[in-house]
Design a protein around this motif. Structure first.
Motif, mmCIF file in Angstrom:
data_model
loop_
_atom_site.group_PDB
_atom_site.id
_atom_site.type_symbol
_atom_site.label_atom_id
_atom_site.label_comp_id
_atom_site.label_asym_id
_atom_site.label_seq_id
_atom_site.Cartn_x
_atom_site.Cartn_y
_atom_site.Cartn_z
ATOM 1 N N ALA A 140 63.754 48.037 -62.130
ATOM 2 C CA ALA A 140 63.825 49.441 -62.519
ATOM 3 C C ALA A 140 62.553 49.917 -63.207
ATOM 4 C CB ALA A 140 65.017 49.667 -63.434
ATOM 5 N N PRO A 141 62.104 51.112 -62.861
ATOM 6 C CA PRO A 141 62.613 51.854 -61.714
ATOM 7 C C PRO A 141 62.008 51.334 -60.415
ATOM 8 C CG PRO A 141 60.936 53.156 -62.797
ATOM 9 C CD PRO A 141 61.092 51.880 -63.593
ATOM 10 N N GLY A 142 62.864 51.096 -59.456
ATOM 11 C CA GLY A 142 62.406 50.733 -58.117
ATOM 12 C C GLY A 142 61.867 51.979 -57.438
ATOM 13 N N THR A 143 60.814 51.829 -56.684
ATOM 14 C CA THR A 143 60.186 52.977 -56.027
ATOM 15 C C THR A 143 60.477 52.981 -54.538
ATOM 16 O OG1 THR A 143 58.393 53.124 -57.628
ATOM 17 C CG2 THR A 143 57.960 54.038 -55.448
ATOM 18 N N VAL A 144 60.928 54.130 -54.052
ATOM 19 C CA VAL A 144 61.018 54.389 -52.615
ATOM 20 C C VAL A 144 59.887 55.371 -52.316
ATOM 21 C CG1 VAL A 144 62.423 55.311 -50.736
ATOM 22 C CG2 VAL A 144 63.519 54.040 -52.606
ATOM 23 N N ASP A 145 58.966 54.951 -51.462
ATOM 24 C CA ASP A 145 57.798 55.773 -51.127
ATOM 25 C C ASP A 145 58.165 56.886 -50.149
ATOM 26 O OD1 ASP A 145 55.785 54.246 -52.590
ATOM 27 O OD2 ASP A 145 56.135 52.674 -51.107
ATOM 28 N N ALA A 146 57.366 57.949 -50.171
ATOM 29 C CA ALA A 146 57.623 59.106 -49.311
ATOM 30 C C ALA A 146 57.532 58.778 -47.829
ATOM 31 C CB ALA A 146 56.666 60.244 -49.662
ATOM 32 N N ASP A 147 56.796 57.733 -47.463
ATOM 33 C CA ASP A 147 56.672 57.406 -46.038
ATOM 34 C C ASP A 147 57.653 56.325 -45.583
ATOM 35 O OD1 ASP A 147 55.410 55.325 -47.383
ATOM 36 O OD2 ASP A 147 53.613 55.335 -46.138
ATOM 37 N N TYR A 148 58.555 55.892 -46.446
ATOM 38 C CA TYR A 148 59.567 54.885 -46.080
ATOM 39 C C TYR A 148 60.703 55.563 -45.317
ATOM 40 C CZ TYR A 148 63.291 51.427 -46.703
ATOM 41 O OH TYR A 148 64.310 50.527 -46.502
ATOM 42 N N ARG A 149 61.149 54.947 -44.234
ATOM 43 C CA ARG A 149 62.228 55.524 -43.444
ATOM 44 C C ARG A 149 63.394 54.552 -43.235
ATOM 45 N NH1 ARG A 149 59.863 59.157 -44.919
ATOM 46 N NH2 ARG A 149 59.067 60.964 -43.786
ATOM 47 N N GLY A 150 63.400 53.445 -43.954
ATOM 48 C CA GLY A 150 64.507 52.506 -43.850
ATOM 49 C C GLY A 150 65.674 52.912 -44.734
ATOM 50 N N GLU A 151 66.687 52.072 -44.711
ATOM 51 C CA GLU A 151 67.862 52.341 -45.538
ATOM 52 C C GLU A 151 67.519 52.170 -47.015
ATOM 53 O OE1 GLU A 151 72.562 51.033 -46.075
ATOM 54 O OE2 GLU A 151 71.266 49.911 -44.696
ATOM 55 N N VAL A 152 68.033 53.058 -47.833
ATOM 56 C CA VAL A 152 67.885 52.916 -49.280
ATOM 57 C C VAL A 152 68.811 51.785 -49.724
ATOM 58 C CG1 VAL A 152 68.172 54.033 -51.527
ATOM 59 C CG2 VAL A 152 67.307 55.355 -49.576
ATOM 60 N N MET A 153 68.209 50.795 -50.374
ATOM 61 C CA MET A 153 68.948 49.641 -50.880
ATOM 62 C C MET A 153 68.776 49.593 -52.394
ATOM 63 S SD MET A 153 70.023 48.196 -48.013
ATOM 64 C CE MET A 153 70.224 46.431 -48.089
ATOM 65 N N VAL A 154 69.785 49.059 -53.080
ATOM 66 C CA VAL A 154 69.734 48.962 -54.537
ATOM 67 C C VAL A 154 69.927 47.509 -54.939
ATOM 68 C CG1 VAL A 154 70.817 49.642 -56.714
ATOM 69 C CG2 VAL A 154 70.627 51.302 -54.844
ATOM 70 N N GLY A 155 68.934 46.964 -55.626
ATOM 71 C CA GLY A 155 69.087 45.639 -56.202
ATOM 72 C C GLY A 155 69.911 45.746 -57.466
ATOM 73 N N LEU A 156 70.949 44.933 -57.561
ATOM 74 C CA LEU A 156 71.762 44.892 -58.784
ATOM 75 C C LEU A 156 71.702 43.493 -59.369
ATOM 76 C CD1 LEU A 156 75.027 46.859 -57.849
ATOM 77 C CD2 LEU A 156 73.025 47.678 -59.123
ATOM 78 N N TRP A 157 71.681 43.428 -60.686
ATOM 79 C CA TRP A 157 71.654 42.169 -61.419
ATOM 80 C C TRP A 157 72.750 42.210 -62.466
ATOM 81 C CZ3 TRP A 157 68.221 41.452 -66.188
ATOM 82 C CH2 TRP A 157 68.381 40.180 -66.710
#
Length: 150
Positions: free
Chosen positions: A83-100
């Motif tokens: 955290a915070p994980g970054t999703v870049d503007a040019d990413y087009r894959g599925e949004v995934m969330v790492g949980l611990w």
């Protein structure tokens, strides 16, 4: 008005609502777990990557910051490890969330549970140059607690 954040469902997501702001003043969009095949049990100390069921397209010049939900963090010690994980503007894959699971008890994640929040933020991209010296400041190179505790 800013460009819209676009979400497209994955094939595994026939029913989850779009990520949304829970209140008029909320800074983050709620991200939900997409687990149509059943719940996921996260043991103490365990980490897992949880799908959200959505692909995303962000407006140019922005990023999506994936952050823990305060209630999960405080009550259950469920954190987003990067955290915070970054999703870049040019990413087009599925949004995934790492949980611990930093807690002492197992934690169950069910399909549709709100597991994280996503803040859309502007990104600065100034030019990068090498320098022989850096401009001085009053603080200088002091870090890691150098400004005191109070």
């Amino acid at each position: 008005m800013a460009d819209a954040v676009l979400f497209r469902r994955t094939d595994a997501n026939p029913d989850l609502p779009l990520p949304a702001y829970a209140t008029a003043g909320a800074a983050g969009l709620d991200l939900r777990a997409c687990l149509p095949d059943g719940p996921l049990d996260l043991p103490p100390g365990g980490q897992v990557l949880v799908p959200t069921g959505f692909y995303v397209a962000l407006p140019p010049g922005t990023e999506m910051q994936v952050r823990p939900r305060s209630g999960l963090s405080l009550r259950h010690r469920i954190l987003v490890p990067n955290a915070p994980g970054t999703v870049d503007a040019d990413y087009r894959g599925e949004v995934m969330v790492g949980l611990w699971n930093a807690g002492d008890a197992p934690f169950r994640v069910e399909h549709g549970d709100r597991i994280a929040q996503a803040v859309i933020a502007p990104v600065l991209r100034p030019p990068v140059r090498e320098a022989d010296a850096l401009p001085p400041t009053a603080r200088g190179a002091s870090g890691f607690g150098s400004t005191g505790r109070r």
